[in-house]
Scaffold this motif. Structure first.
Motif, PDB file in Angstrom:
ATOM      1  N   ARG A 267       6.673  18.790  34.306  1.00  0.00           N
ATOM      2  CA  ARG A 267       6.976  17.727  33.814  1.00  0.00           C
ATOM      3  C   ARG A 267       5.977  17.006  33.037  1.00  0.00           C
ATOM      4  NH1 ARG A 267       6.783  12.436  36.915  1.00  0.00           N
ATOM      5  NH2 ARG A 267       8.163  10.772  35.668  1.00  0.00           N
ATOM      6  N   GLY A 268       4.668  16.900  33.412  1.00  0.00           N
ATOM      7  CA  GLY A 268       3.397  16.502  32.785  1.00  0.00           C
ATOM      8  C   GLY A 268       3.446  16.885  31.340  1.00  0.00           C
ATOM      9  N   PRO A 269       3.331  18.629  31.348  1.00  0.00           N
ATOM     10  CA  PRO A 269       2.989  19.214  30.089  1.00  0.00           C
ATOM     11  C   PRO A 269       4.230  19.083  29.129  1.00  0.00           C
ATOM     12  CG  PRO A 269       2.352  20.676  32.029  1.00  0.00           C
ATOM     13  CD  PRO A 269       2.960  19.436  32.545  1.00  0.00           C
ATOM     14  N   ALA A 270       5.311  18.971  29.776  1.00  0.00           N
ATOM     15  CA  ALA A 270       6.420  18.572  28.868  1.00  0.00           C
ATOM     16  C   ALA A 270       6.432  17.237  28.394  1.00  0.00           C
ATOM     17  CB  ALA A 270       7.845  18.809  29.657  1.00  0.00           C
ATOM     18  N   ALA A 271       6.086  16.355  28.902  1.00  0.00           N
ATOM     19  CA  ALA A 271       5.916  14.964  28.420  1.00  0.00           C
ATOM     20  C   ALA A 271       4.909  14.663  27.339  1.00  0.00           C
ATOM     21  CB  ALA A 271       5.464  13.904  29.672  1.00  0.00           C
ATOM     22  N   GLU A 272       3.912  15.504  27.675  1.00  0.00           N
ATOM     23  CA  GLU A 272       2.630  15.449  26.752  1.00  0.00           C
ATOM     24  C   GLU A 272       3.276  16.169  25.357  1.00  0.00           C
ATOM     25  OE1 GLU A 272      -0.506  17.743  28.128  1.00  0.00           O
ATOM     26  OE2 GLU A 272      -0.872  16.090  29.692  1.00  0.00           O
ATOM     27  N   ALA A 273       4.090  17.404  25.558  1.00  0.00           N
ATOM     28  CA  ALA A 273       4.656  17.985  24.361  1.00  0.00           C
ATOM     29  C   ALA A 273       5.301  17.205  23.540  1.00  0.00           C
ATOM     30  CB  ALA A 273       5.278  19.477  24.750  1.00  0.00           C
ATOM     31  N   VAL A 274       6.147  16.236  24.101  1.00  0.00           N
ATOM     32  CA  VAL A 274       6.916  15.452  23.488  1.00  0.00           C
ATOM     33  C   VAL A 274       6.349  14.327  22.676  1.00  0.00           C
ATOM     34  CG1 VAL A 274       9.029  13.534  23.885  1.00  0.00           C
ATOM     35  CG2 VAL A 274       8.863  15.711  24.962  1.00  0.00           C
ATOM     36  N   VAL A 275       5.231  13.882  23.410  1.00  0.00           N
ATOM     37  CA  VAL A 275       4.511  12.938  22.571  1.00  0.00           C
ATOM     38  C   VAL A 275       3.894  13.323  21.577  1.00  0.00           C
ATOM     39  CG1 VAL A 275       2.291  11.524  22.714  1.00  0.00           C
ATOM     40  CG2 VAL A 275       4.127  11.291  24.923  1.00  0.00           C
ATOM     41  N   ALA A 276       3.533  14.609  21.557  1.00  0.00           N
ATOM     42  CA  ALA A 276       2.848  15.286  20.408  1.00  0.00           C
ATOM     43  C   ALA A 276       3.944  15.472  19.173  1.00  0.00           C
ATOM     44  CB  ALA A 276       2.288  16.401  20.671  1.00  0.00           C
ATOM     45  N   LEU A 277       5.300  15.336  19.639  1.00  0.00           N
ATOM     46  CA  LEU A 277       6.294  15.349  18.408  1.00  0.00           C
ATOM     47  C   LEU A 277       6.818  14.094  17.893  1.00  0.00           C
ATOM     48  CD1 LEU A 277       8.568  18.160  20.128  1.00  0.00           C
ATOM     49  CD2 LEU A 277       7.127  18.277  17.926  1.00  0.00           C
ATOM     50  N   ALA A 278       6.142  13.240  18.611  1.00  0.00           N
ATOM     51  CA  ALA A 278       6.755  11.628  18.096  1.00  0.00           C
ATOM     52  C   ALA A 278       6.288  11.517  16.688  1.00  0.00           C
ATOM     53  CB  ALA A 278       5.887  10.497  18.661  1.00  0.00           C
ATOM     54  N   GLY A 279       5.248  12.082  15.925  1.00  0.00           N
ATOM     55  CA  GLY A 279       5.168  11.715  14.586  1.00  0.00           C
ATOM     56  C   GLY A 279       6.117  12.562  13.556  1.00  0.00           C
ATOM     57  N   GLU A 280       7.000  13.266  13.983  1.00  0.00           N
ATOM     58  CA  GLU A 280       7.817  14.045  13.312  1.00  0.00           C
ATOM     59  C   GLU A 280       9.410  13.706  13.623  1.00  0.00           C
ATOM     60  OE1 GLU A 280       6.917  16.579  11.689  1.00  0.00           O
ATOM     61  OE2 GLU A 280       4.981  16.560  12.413  1.00  0.00           O
ATOM     62  N   PRO A 281       9.548  12.675  12.576  1.00  0.00           N
ATOM     63  CA  PRO A 281      11.014  12.090  12.514  1.00  0.00           C
ATOM     64  C   PRO A 281      12.081  13.152  12.357  1.00  0.00           C
ATOM     65  CG  PRO A 281       9.920  11.893  10.317  1.00  0.00           C
ATOM     66  CD  PRO A 281       8.841  12.322  11.273  1.00  0.00           C
ATOM     67  N   GLY A 282      11.847  14.201  11.786  1.00  0.00           N
ATOM     68  CA  GLY A 282      13.040  15.092  11.771  1.00  0.00           C
ATOM     69  C   GLY A 282      13.122  15.958  13.191  1.00  0.00           C
ATOM     70  N   VAL A 283      12.554  15.640  14.190  1.00  0.00           N
ATOM     71  CA  VAL A 283      12.901  16.540  15.347  1.00  0.00           C
ATOM     72  C   VAL A 283      13.719  15.413  16.527  1.00  0.00           C
ATOM     73  CG1 VAL A 283      11.828  17.773  17.304  1.00  0.00           C
ATOM     74  CG2 VAL A 283      10.853  18.044  14.829  1.00  0.00           C
ATOM     75  N   VAL A 284      14.575  16.002  17.013  1.00  0.00           N
ATOM     76  CA  VAL A 284      15.429  15.410  18.322  1.00  0.00           C
ATOM     77  C   VAL A 284      15.166  16.185  19.375  1.00  0.00           C
ATOM     78  CG1 VAL A 284      17.375  14.370  19.059  1.00  0.00           C
ATOM     79  CG2 VAL A 284      17.084  14.239  16.629  1.00  0.00           C
ATOM     80  N   VAL A 285      14.752  15.556  20.487  1.00  0.00           N
ATOM     81  CA  VAL A 285      14.405  16.293  21.869  1.00  0.00           C
ATOM     82  C   VAL A 285      15.466  15.922  22.711  1.00  0.00           C
ATOM     83  CG1 VAL A 285      12.810  16.874  23.555  1.00  0.00           C
ATOM     84  CG2 VAL A 285      12.053  16.168  21.348  1.00  0.00           C
ATOM     85  N   LEU A 286      16.134  17.319  23.309  1.00  0.00           N
ATOM     86  CA  LEU A 286      16.878  16.916  24.657  1.00  0.00           C
ATOM     87  C   LEU A 286      16.377  17.666  25.680  1.00  0.00           C
ATOM     88  CD1 LEU A 286      19.501  16.368  26.159  1.00  0.00           C
ATOM     89  CD2 LEU A 286      20.705  18.561  25.057  1.00  0.00           C
ATOM     90  N   ALA A 287      15.905  16.985  26.468  1.00  0.00           N
ATOM     91  CA  ALA A 287      15.176  17.630  27.723  1.00  0.00           C
ATOM     92  C   ALA A 287      16.147  17.341  29.192  1.00  0.00           C
ATOM     93  CB  ALA A 287      13.990  16.842  28.106  1.00  0.00           C
ATOM     94  N   THR A 288      15.673  18.533  30.053  1.00  0.00           N
ATOM     95  CA  THR A 288      16.459  18.375  31.396  1.00  0.00           C
ATOM     96  C   THR A 288      15.650  18.323  32.157  1.00  0.00           C
ATOM     97  OG1 THR A 288      16.448  20.743  31.594  1.00  0.00           O
ATOM     98  CG2 THR A 288      18.317  19.883  30.154  1.00  0.00           C
ATOM     99  N   GLY A 289      15.710  17.670  33.506  1.00  0.00           N
ATOM    100  CA  GLY A 289      14.926  17.543  34.447  1.00  0.00           C
ATOM    101  C   GLY A 289      15.324  17.001  35.738  1.00  0.00           C
ATOM    102  N   VAL A 290      14.776  16.824  36.836  1.00  0.00           N
ATOM    103  CA  VAL A 290      15.464  16.237  37.942  1.00  0.00           C
ATOM    104  C   VAL A 290      14.923  14.517  37.811  1.00  0.00           C
ATOM    105  CG1 VAL A 290      15.707  18.190  39.459  1.00  0.00           C
ATOM    106  CG2 VAL A 290      13.139  16.985  39.321  1.00  0.00           C
ATOM    107  N   GLU A 291      13.706  14.396  37.171  1.00  0.00           N
ATOM    108  CA  GLU A 291      13.285  13.239  37.129  1.00  0.00           C
ATOM    109  C   GLU A 291      13.216  12.884  35.419  1.00  0.00           C
ATOM    110  OE1 GLU A 291      10.060  11.917  40.049  1.00  0.00           O
ATOM    111  OE2 GLU A 291       9.723  14.160  39.882  1.00  0.00           O
ATOM    112  N   PRO A 292      12.924  11.606  35.018  1.00  0.00           N
ATOM    113  CA  PRO A 292      12.845  11.168  33.778  1.00  0.00           C
ATOM    114  C   PRO A 292      11.337  11.637  33.352  1.00  0.00           C
ATOM    115  CG  PRO A 292      13.844   9.474  35.039  1.00  0.00           C
ATOM    116  CD  PRO A 292      13.409  10.455  36.015  1.00  0.00           C
TER     117      PRO A 292
END
Length: 746
Positions: free
Chosen positions: A104-129
């Motif tokens: 969960r932690g590394p995935a969150a960091e990876a998503v944050v790293a993509l925040a500057g890419e407006p052309g990327v939409v992320v669909l994540a799955t997990g038991v928690e947000p």
């Protein structure tokens, strides 16, 4: 990592979730959606189905397994590079699957790293947000089970016909189970013989898709009824998932263990304590006002909200986590049993007066947990504690219609030894109460006499007087009014002398019935009036309803339908307040018979009330007294003769589907009885055209617009217009008011 569409997953029961997810992904303002839900609910399959056909909004779909640490390294560069040169402004959709526990932690960091890419939409799955700013959540729950559809998931006894193939076949969990069962055994079919067992399996497994698929595979070895029996004790026995699936998807034991991974000690201890509670327990009953770890369990789906009762949250530990945690915390069962024993003892003084409606509804909501506590006390050999709990359940079980269950527990605990004579005598006396409610007065007499014999050696004058009261009531039901009166006079006098207020009023009602049976209606009415006043003063709603029904019967014998109708309506409201099931069928039948006597135009409504009463009584297992059965049969025969068969059958089917609350509302919405037409009624009649008067009379009979159109051979839209004109000319705002107005001149 893969760039793909993918094969059809064959999702069942997820059509609306799939459509909603696709729609949200295509929204221009969406950057991150996390599909959350507990393990085994089907998040990966749903996400895969949603991105299988990305459409024109996305140039490409990139799938990454977040549980593989190396897959997250350099994720930003990989995703950006995946966009083809001819994308023409279209975005890249990243499916980041399995963002659970350590990932969960590394995935969150990876998503944050993509925040500057407006052309990327992320669909994540997990038991928690993920807990990332701007994250949108889409919670995914288990599939509906038959109990969800028909209101009886937690055993409240109000569910409909949940065991027929026609009823259960369209429920999503049953549809999935049936499809997978046919994959394992092509000869499998949902039949009247196995439908109830299949519905039970789906409910036991809480509609969890992975669990349903594992269970369906077992049908190669076990028929549905034996599989259901095996799962009742522990669902984690299911295993045998695909060899190429993750380890947690190969058995429910592995799934449950994986779901609990990483819980802190406080949350794990709370989970083990709550696992012994039956689904649908209340926060107050479980002592959850201030518990560490509750939010963590809710976030992970290890504790779920399943409804509310009068503003109190109802919770459940879902399967298979419940079976897993219950096995780990076996000592919690004793604490659970002791908690409910104390709760029943604390509620007992208030059940006969102020707060009765609240306490009875709370007892109904916690009934599965009370039974679980009783099984635990009996199983460990604590006969006195079990007896105290059974005696504390006397009124709740009667109100809930748990008559046969109550009788069986009285006998089971009374026969368990060693048990002192005093509680044994009280249990025997209580068993007679249940026997009488089930419609067996001779058996009730036998049991009450045995209770009196046991009580002689104990010397409990109050209990012996109550046993005499119940013996007299049972004797009256056998038809021996003289013997009943003799016993009841003594019981009434003894209880009055001892100051047992509720018992005295109850004895007065029974004695009044005996006196009226012998022809002394004047003394009977005086006793009933005194009992009514006592019940009102003590706020015993159930006792007051019984006294009012007895007064209504006297009023009808004296050709006084108006006060009888008023008394019956109040009794129905009182029964609705406490969610009464045992006495309610009788009150509904009495209301139907009163309608037939005073409002012949209300025949369809009378049919509905008789049908609702018949179904409700069958659910309690009670037999109808012969004289009352004869009245109801005569009423049904008369209604069948006076109504066209389609109208009778339709009204009966409508009544049979009514819940107790709906049946009470149906009875209360009928126009009250009236001895003579109200002044001005003729003017109302003349204000309608002949066709409008005809439509108004049919509305008063309870017919729908469609049925009126068929009866008069006109279009349904024409009927709608006529009904509107009738309401306008009579100054009514509802069909109920039209029925009342028509009733004054029908």
């Amino acid at each position: 990592m893969s760039v793909t569409g993918g094969p059809d997953t064959g999702l069942i029961g997820r059509e609306s979730e799939t459509a909603a997810l696709r729609e949200r992904l295509r929204s221009p303002g969406v950057r991150l959606i996390t599909l959350t839900g507990r393990a085994g609910v089907g998040k990966t399959r749903l996400a895969g189905e949603a991105v299988r056909e990305p459409g024109d909004a996305f140039a490409r779909v990139v799938t990454v397994d977040a549980a593989a640490p190396q897959a997250l390294a350099g994720l930003r560069e990989t995703v950006v590079a995946a966009a083809p040169e001819d994308a023409a402004g279209r975005r890249v959709l990243l499916l980041l699957d399995g963002c659970d526990h350590e990932a969960r932690g590394p995935a969150a960091e990876a998503v944050v790293a993509l925040a500057g890419e407006p052309g990327v939409v992320v669909l994540a799955t997990g038991v928690e947000p993920l807990g990332v700013y701007g994250e949108q959540l889409l919670p995914l729950g288990p599939l509906p089970v038959p109990g969800d559809e028909y209101g009886d998931k937690y055993g409240d006894g109000s569910g409909g016909d949940g065991g027929s193939p026609h009823t259960v076949a369209s429920v999503a969990s049953v549809a999935l189970f049936t499809r997978r069962a046919r994959d394992a055994d092509p000869s499998f079919a949902l039949t009247p013989e196995n439908a109830a067992a299949v519905a039970e399996i789906c409910t036991l497994l809480d509609g969890l898709p992975l669990a349903l698929e594992l269970a369906a595979l077992r049908l190669r070895l076990l028929p549905p009824h034996l599989l259901a029996a095996r799962l009742r004790g522990r669902t984690t026995v299911l295993a045998g998932g695909p060899v190429n699936a993750p380890a947690r998807h190969r058995s429910l034991a592995a799934l449950a263990e994986w779901s609990c991974r990483g819980l802190d000690p406080a949350a794990l201890a709370l989970l083990e304590r709550l696992a012994v509670y039956e689904p649908g327990f209340g926060t107050a009953a479980a002592g959850l006002d201030d518990e560490d770890g509750m939010d963590a369990l809710l976030d992970r789906g290890l504790l779920t909200a399943v409804g509310e009762e009068r503003g109190e949250l109802r919770l459940a530990v879902p399967e298979p986590v419940r079976s897993h945690a219950r096995a780990r915390g076996a000592e919690a069962a004793d604490a659970h049993a002791e908690r409910y024993r104390r709760m029943a003892a604390a509620a007992l003084p208030g059940l006969g007066g102020t707060g009765q409606d609240r306490l009875l509804r709370e007892a109904a909501a916690e009934a599965p947990n009370v039974l679980a506590a009783l099984r635990q006390l009996h199983g460990r050999g604590d006969a006195e504690a079990a007896a105290a709990l059974v005696l504390g359940c006397h009124l709740p079980w009667l109100a809930q219609g748990r008559l046969r269950e109550g009788l069986e527990w009285c006998d089971t605990v009374a026969d368990a030894g060693p048990l002192p004579e005093a509680p044994r005598a009280r249990l025997t006396d209580l068993s007679g109460v249940f026997a009488l409610a089930l419609g067996d007065p001779q058996e009730a007499v036998r049991r009450h006499r045995r209770a009196l014999a046991l009580g002689k050696g104990v010397g409990d004058r109050r209990q012996n007087a109550l046993a005499s009261l119940r013996l007299g009531t049972a004797l009256l039901r056998t038809g021996d009014a003289t013997a009943a009166r003799s016993v009841l006079v003594t019981a009434h006098s003894a209880l009055s002398t001892m100051g047992v207020t509720g018992g005295t009023a109850e004895a007065a009602v029974a004695l009044a019935a005996a006196l009226c049976a012998e022809g002394d209606r004047r003394k009977g009415r005086a006793l009933l009036a005194a009992a009514e006043e006592t019940f009102r003063r003590s706020r015993d709603g159930r006792g007051l309803a019984g006294a009012l029904r007895a007064l209504a019967a006297l009023d009808l014998e004296g050709d006084e339908p108006e006060p009888a109708g008023t008394a019956l309506r109040e009794a129905l409201r009182l029964y609705e307040a406490i969610d009464e099931r045992t006495e309610l069928p009788g009150a509904l039948e009495e209301s139907a018979l009163l309608l037939l006597r005073t409002r012949p135009a209300q025949r369809p409504r009378a049919v509905r009330l008789l049908a609702a009463a018949d179904v409700l009584r069958r659910r309690t297992g009670a037999e109808v007294p012969q004289e009352w059965r004869s009245q109801a049969e005569r009423a049904r025969t008369e209604l069948g003769a006076r109504l066209d068969w389609p109208d009778f059958a339709t009204a009966w089917a409508e009544g049979a589907r009514m819940s107790p609350a709906t049946a009470v509302a149906e009875a209360l919405s009928s126009p009250g009885p009236s001895r003579s037409p109200v002044a001005g009624a003729a003017a109302e009649d003349r204000s309608l055209t002949p066709r409008q008067a005809q439509v108004a009379l049919l509305v008063a009979e309870g017919l729908t617009n469609r049925h009126i159109a068929a009866r008069l051979d006109i279009s349904e839209w024409t009927v709608v217009n006529h009904v509107r004109q009738v309401m306008r000319r009579l100054g009514c705002t509802s069909r109920v008011q039209v029925a009342g107005a028509v009733g004054r001149w029908a």
